[in-house]
Design an enzyme around this catalytic site. Structure first.
Site: not given
Ligand code: AMP
Length: 208
Positions: A14, A123, A152, A163
């Protein structure tokens, strides 16, 4: 006006696609994950609160991310549209978003589960927002800004498992939710970044 939601499991690509789409169409790239990580980095109260969920691989409460997006889509760089990367992630978030704005496209990047572990494990990120994969990039500094790359904290194996479980339970139902709206398009995400991008451009340019 181009208002886009990008759906997909962690590691589906994404973030990589979002950067390319936003640049090509001149729309804002809104990543709730990036926004939360920026808050953590800056030591804000919101960041401290969010970190406790992120570190466990769980979702941050809906109100928090809905608040971030509600403010963000009102900003000036969203006049031509925006692309939501990593939001919505639950049905209540999708319902809240529906009250804030119309959406023009929902693109679901479909990736086989066995590819995801390798993608996430390799990553590497830069604080400027760039990301790399060790299979195609061997340096440990960012090609764009020269900063040192890092992994990360939530990309370690135990957290990735959680996750993915969270994705299956809370986020995957959004595919059916948006299918019902007639706006959902599935894109095969098992290919290279450029091939996946070409499929997305076809959809957005109306040639698919
Ligand atoms: P990402 O970078 O999109 O993989 O997000 C990393 C982490 O941030 C996720 O595992 C969640 O803990 C939190 N997070 C990001 N976007 C959301 C969302 N829309 N709703 C809830 N938690 C989020």
């Amino acid at each position: 006006m181009m208002r886009i939601i990008l759906l997909g499991a962690p590691g589906a690509g994404k973030g990589s696609q979002a950067t390319k789409i936003a640049a090509k169409y001149g729309i804002a790239h809104i990543s709730t994950g990036d926004a939360l990580r920026a808050n953590i980095k800056n030591g804000t109260e919101l960041g401290k609160f969010a970190k406790s969920f992120i570190d466990k691989g769980q979702l941050v409460p809906d109100e928090v991310v809905v608040g971030i997006v509600a403010d963000r889509i009102k900003e000036a760089d969203c006049v031509n549209g925006f692309l939501l990367d990593g939001f919505p992630r639950t049905i209540p978030q999708a319902e809240a978003l529906g009250k804030l704005t119309d959406i023009d496209y929902v693109i679901n990047i479909d990736v086989d589960f066995d590819l995801i572990a390798a993608r996430i494990g390799g990553r590497r990120m830069c604080s400027c927002g760039e990301s790399y994969h060790i299979s195609t990039y061997s340096s440990d500094v960012c090609a764009k800004c020269g900063a040192k790359l890092y992994q990360r904290a939530d990309d370690k194996e135990e957290t990735v498992k959680e996750r993915l479980a969270v994705y299956e339970k809370q986020t995957a139902p959004l595919v059916d939710y948006y299918k019902a709206s007639g706006k959902l398009v599935n894109v095969d995400g098992n290919k290279s970044i450029d091939e996946v991008f070409a499929s997305i451009v076809k959809v957005l340019d109306g040639n698919d």
